[in-house]
Write a protein that holds these residues in place. Structure first.
Motif, short mmCIF file in Angstrom:
data_model
loop_
_atom_site.label_atom_id
_atom_site.label_comp_id
_atom_site.label_asym_id
_atom_site.label_seq_id
_atom_site.Cartn_x
_atom_site.Cartn_y
_atom_site.Cartn_z
N PRO A 557 -0.77 -52.82 14.45
CA PRO A 557 -0.15 -54.16 14.52
C PRO A 557 -1.13 -55.29 14.77
O PRO A 557 -0.72 -56.46 14.81
CB PRO A 557 0.81 -54.02 15.69
N GLU A 717 12.90 -51.99 1.94
CA GLU A 717 13.75 -52.91 2.70
C GLU A 717 15.22 -52.73 2.36
O GLU A 717 16.09 -53.18 3.12
CB GLU A 717 13.32 -54.36 2.42
N GLN A 720 17.71 -47.00 3.23
CA GLN A 720 17.43 -46.32 4.48
C GLN A 720 16.69 -45.01 4.24
O GLN A 720 15.85 -44.60 5.04
CB GLN A 720 18.75 -46.06 5.23
N GLN A 723 13.12 -45.68 4.01
CA GLN A 723 12.57 -45.99 5.33
C GLN A 723 12.34 -44.71 6.13
O GLN A 723 11.30 -44.55 6.78
CB GLN A 723 13.52 -46.92 6.10
N THR A 727 8.79 -43.17 7.49
CA THR A 727 8.66 -42.83 8.92
C THR A 727 8.20 -41.38 9.08
O THR A 727 7.34 -41.09 9.92
CB THR A 727 10.00 -43.03 9.63
N THR A 752 7.84 -55.85 7.57
CA THR A 752 8.57 -55.53 8.78
C THR A 752 9.06 -54.08 8.75
O THR A 752 8.95 -53.34 9.73
CB THR A 752 9.77 -56.48 8.96
N ALA A 753 9.62 -53.66 7.62
CA ALA A 753 10.11 -52.28 7.50
C ALA A 753 8.96 -51.28 7.65
O ALA A 753 9.12 -50.23 8.29
CB ALA A 753 10.82 -52.10 6.17
N THR A 755 6.20 -51.78 9.25
CA THR A 755 5.75 -51.81 10.65
C THR A 755 6.70 -51.00 11.52
O THR A 755 6.26 -50.24 12.40
CB THR A 755 5.69 -53.27 11.15
N ASP A 756 8.02 -51.13 11.26
CA ASP A 756 8.98 -50.34 12.01
C ASP A 756 8.81 -48.84 11.75
O ASP A 756 9.15 -48.02 12.61
CB ASP A 756 10.41 -50.77 11.63
N ALA A 757 8.33 -48.49 10.56
CA ALA A 757 8.11 -47.08 10.22
C ALA A 757 6.77 -46.56 10.74
O ALA A 757 6.37 -45.43 10.41
CB ALA A 757 8.18 -46.87 8.69
N ASN A 758 6.08 -47.40 11.54
CA ASN A 758 4.79 -47.02 12.16
C ASN A 758 3.69 -46.77 11.13
O ASN A 758 2.81 -45.92 11.32
CB ASN A 758 4.95 -45.79 13.04
#
Length: 797
Positions: A557, A717, A720, A723, A727, A752-753, A755-758
């Protein structure tokens, strides 16, 4: 050599006959003379003995009668035996030429036995012992006692061979024999025979010596010719035959067994008709009849004195091609032939193989470029005499290069063989399917009434090529791009037709592949543009018009630039900056990818080393092509040299390879990647998610990280499932200590997606487009003075 053989045989025969005649004359002359003399001597002795025996028998009869008369008148003081002995003694004394073995014997028969009364040989002897009348000896005396008179050759009382005259003494019942041993009679003639034989041998020897002196040159010539002929004929690998004018074999060398299957001794006396297949026997007999009737001066044949190809017949009834050379000669009125025969089966097979190799493709069995051009020229000539058209198709297999790169050349060869068979099932027997090379095929379709038929054939071919290919235990999918042209509508020469079909095929590829395109003027115009572009690509490399742009890769990040991807651009002198999709297909098709790829690697290493020296040690990512990777021993040596020349540490270089290349079974790929990893260079699997490689198999490959496919990033995005997929990949790669990069991020929602998925690193237009080296240098310098790029973008948002 062959033309002297008949004369040599005649010379040897004449010499042998003359020597035999000399021997027979000498023996006959000497033996005849001795035989005549011997017969005369025997006849003289026979007559003398017979006269003596007869005279003595008469004398004894007279004595006996006288003794009987005297005894009746008054007793005589002497017995008949004493008187006979005295008479015989007197007769023997008077005999001349009676020999040393001459003898008189008197005997009478008493109770089945011959009792000898006396025997006289120059003096009185004791009487011989009695002899049985059944005994084999004393044959002359047995005849006399039986009342016979004459002469004979037989055994006397001693068992010796004698010439005897025998007479009966009828008045006394006695028998008298006058005889001489045959050995005594024969002795002088045996000596004479020995002398005559010796003289004959001497004369014969002298005659032979004289004859040999006269014929010695002939004998030497005979021996030399025989030795030469024997050496040549018996060591020759070719079959040598000699026949008379009727075809009867007079000589065959050992090579006949290997050629015809008959040993030489079996060939002798055989007729050559047995060595000729039945269809050719009649013509052979006709030729032999001509040879027999014509003289040497009149005989003209394309076979005599020339080498011709014929068909032979083995003992197994197998026919074979042969080469024969025949010569002929005459002896007296007879004609003879000699032939040298060679088996040319292997030569014929080699010629057939060479012809097949020269005209047919070794892999697919289809006609190759040479035979294709020949048949095309023939069909153009025949089409010109009709009102119909000739169609020509040019087919290129779409996706074949990928199959060859990922599955290996063996699987690629299997695909080409299967594709050739499938294409062949879509045409008529009168059509010609050929392989020009690589994955390019052509079809000649003569007697075409309209273009609709060509379109029908093209659609059939596309359906066949779209059907999956089962290659061993694997399956491959390809398609085809087909170019079609017509004669004489589109062109009137073979060269123009080929060019038109090729042009139409490239337009079919440009239109999206898996289709066909008829040649038109518009197609030709686009082909000209493509040819111009191909020339300009070559010039661009030479003139340095290619330039590398670099797209930053951002760490999540913290937002800092941790690496860049090198992307090629072309500064076209007329059209400006061109993207890779405009020129990379031509670079790959023309084989320039090796030279262009080497230029890209060199510039990338120099740029990364420059930034490192400025204090910005960021990782440089470069895309590799299959052509670079498949060249065994090339890429690892090139990278090693470039790193050494530039001074760039190997860990700052990352080579991105498509997933399809990593799954290729070719050993060259694995060896090259292993060598690069051993240098310390990073290997990243590009476009992950496009193929079917499982993450669990990554440990078996020398990779450091993954690049998530652009299509996955573009849809993350909204879905699911995607995503969750990212992940999961992020979690697994983290546990396996592998890097993960998401490429193609263009919106804030996508970032953003991710980043959320690391996802640890992101690359895309949201952060920065590809930039020239100077701009990247400024960006890195700004980052060292201000906040990282991602944070500044967030502040701007």
């Amino acid at each position: 050599m062959m033309e002297h053989k008949g004369q040599t045989l005649a010379d040897r025969t004449r010499i042998k006959v003359l020597i035999v005649i000399l021997i027979l004359v000498a023996l006959t002359t000497g033996g005849g003379a001795v035989s005549v003399l011997y017969k005369a001597a025997m006849e003289e002795a026979r007559n003398r003995l017979q006269e003596t025996a007869q005279s003595q028998a008469k004398l004894l009869e007279a004595i006996a009668r006288t003794h009987t008369a005297t005894d009746q008148a008054g007793r005589s003081s002497q017995t008949p035996q004493h008187m006979a002995l005295q008479a015989i003694r007197d007769a023997h004394a008077r005999s001349r030429g009676f020999g040393k073995t001459g003898e008189f014997t008197l005997a009478k028969l008493n109770k089945g036995q011959i009792n000898f009364l006396l025997s006289h040989r120059h003096h009185d002897l004791d009487a011989p012992k009695p002899v049985s009348m059944e005994a084999e000896i004393a044959a002359p005396m047995r005849a006399a006692l039986r009342g016979h008179s004459g002469t004979m050759v037989g055994l006397d009382y001693r068992g010796a061979d004698v010439l005897a005259a025998f007479e009966p003494v009828a008045h006394l019942d006695w028998g008298i024999v006058a005889k001489v041993d045959l050995a005594e009679i024969r002795a002088p003639f045996i000596r004479a025979s020995g002398i005559a034989f010796g003289i004959a041998c001497l004369m014969m020897t002298l005659g032979v010596i004289a004859f040999l002196r006269l014929t010695n040159p002939i004998l030497r010539r005979i021996r030399m010719r025989e030795q030469q002929f024997h050496a040549v004929a018996h060591s020759a690998t070719e079959t040598i035959l000699m026949t008379d004018c009727n075809g009867k074999v007079l000589f065959a060398n050992p090579a006949t067994k290997a050629l015809f299957g008959y040993p030489p001794e079996q060939m002798m006396g055989m007729n050559v008709n047995q060595l000729i297949p039945e269809p050719f026997v009649q013509s052979h007999n006709k030729a032999m009849a001509t040879f027999r009737t014509l003289g040497s001066a009149e005989l003209k044949s394309d076979l005599i004195g020339h080498t011709r190809e014929v068909t032979g017949l083995r003992a197994t009834t197998e026919e074979f091609p042969a080469e024969i050379s025949i010569s002929t000669w005459t002896i007296g009125e007879k004609r003879y032939f000699s032939a040298i025969v060679r088996d040319i089966s292997e030569r014929k097979r080699m010629e057939a193989r060479l012809k097949h190799q020269a005209e047919f493709d070794e892999l697919t069995g289809l006609p190759n470029r040479t035979l294709f051009q020949d048949r095309l020229a023939q069909n153009i000539g025949m089409t010109g005499r009709t009102k119909k058209q000739l169609g020509l198709m040019f087919i290129d297999l779409d996706g074949f290069k990928q199959v060859n790169d990922t599955m290996g050349h063996d699987m690629g060869d299997l695909l080409l063989q299967e594709a050739a068979q499938r294409i062949s099932t879509c045409v008529r027997r009168s059509d010609t399917v050929a392989r020009l090379g690589g994955d390019e095929f052509t079809i000649i379709l003569p007697n075409v009434a309209e273009g609709a038929y060509l379109e029908s054939v093209a659609r059939k071919i596309l359906v066949q090529l779209n059907t999956p290919f089962v290659l061993g235990e694997r399956t491959a999918g390809i398609s085809g791009s087909i170019g079609i042209t017509l004669y004489p509508e589109d062109a009137d020469t073979m060269e123009a037709l080929l060019k038109n079909a090729d042009t139409a095929m490239y337009q079919a590829k440009a239109a999206g592949r898996n289709g066909f395109q008829f040649f038109t003027r518009e197609v030709q115009a686009r082909a000209v543009q493509r040819a111009v572009l191909e020339k300009e690509v070559h010039e661009a490399l030479e003139l340095g018009q290619f330039e590398l742009f670099y797209q930053p890769r951002i760490a999540i990040p913290d937002g800092g630039v941790v690496g860049v991807e090198a992307l090629l651009r072309w500064h076209h002198p007329k059209e400006g900056l061109l993207m890779p999709d405009r020129f990379m297909p031509i670079v790959e098709e023309t084989g320039m990818i090796i030279s262009v790829g080497e230029m890209v690697l060199r510039q990338a290493c120099e740029a990364a080393q420059g930034w490192r020296l400025m204090g910005h040690p960021i990782q440089m990512s470069v895309n590799l092509s299959g052509a670079q990777l498949h060249r065994a021993g090339y890429l690892d040596l090139l990278i090693g040299d470039l790193l050494e020349q530039s001074g760039l540490p190997p860990e700052l270089l990352c080579l991105e390879i498509p997933e399809r290349l990593l799954t290729s079974p070719q050993s060259a790929n694995a060896e090259t990647l292993a060598a690069l990893r051993n240098m310390g260079v990073n290997i990243t699997l590009d476009d992950y998610g496009h193929g079917k490689m499982a993450l669990s198999t990554l440990r078996r490959h020398p990779v450091n990280g993954l690049n998530v496919e652009r299509a996955v990033v573009n849809n993350i995005e909204n879905t699911q499932e995607i995503q969750d997929f990212v992940t999961t990949i992020s979690s697994i790669t983290s546990s396996m200590d592998l890097g993960l990069i998401a490429t193609g991020a263009e919106t804030e929602a996508q970032v953003t997606a991710l980043t959320d998925a690391n996802c640890p690193q992101i690359q895309g237009y949201f952060f920065s487009p590809p930039l020239p080296r100077e701009v990247i240098t400024m960006l890195l310098q700004e980052e060292s003075d201000h906040a990282p790029m991602a944070m500044r973008l967030a502040q701007v948002a």
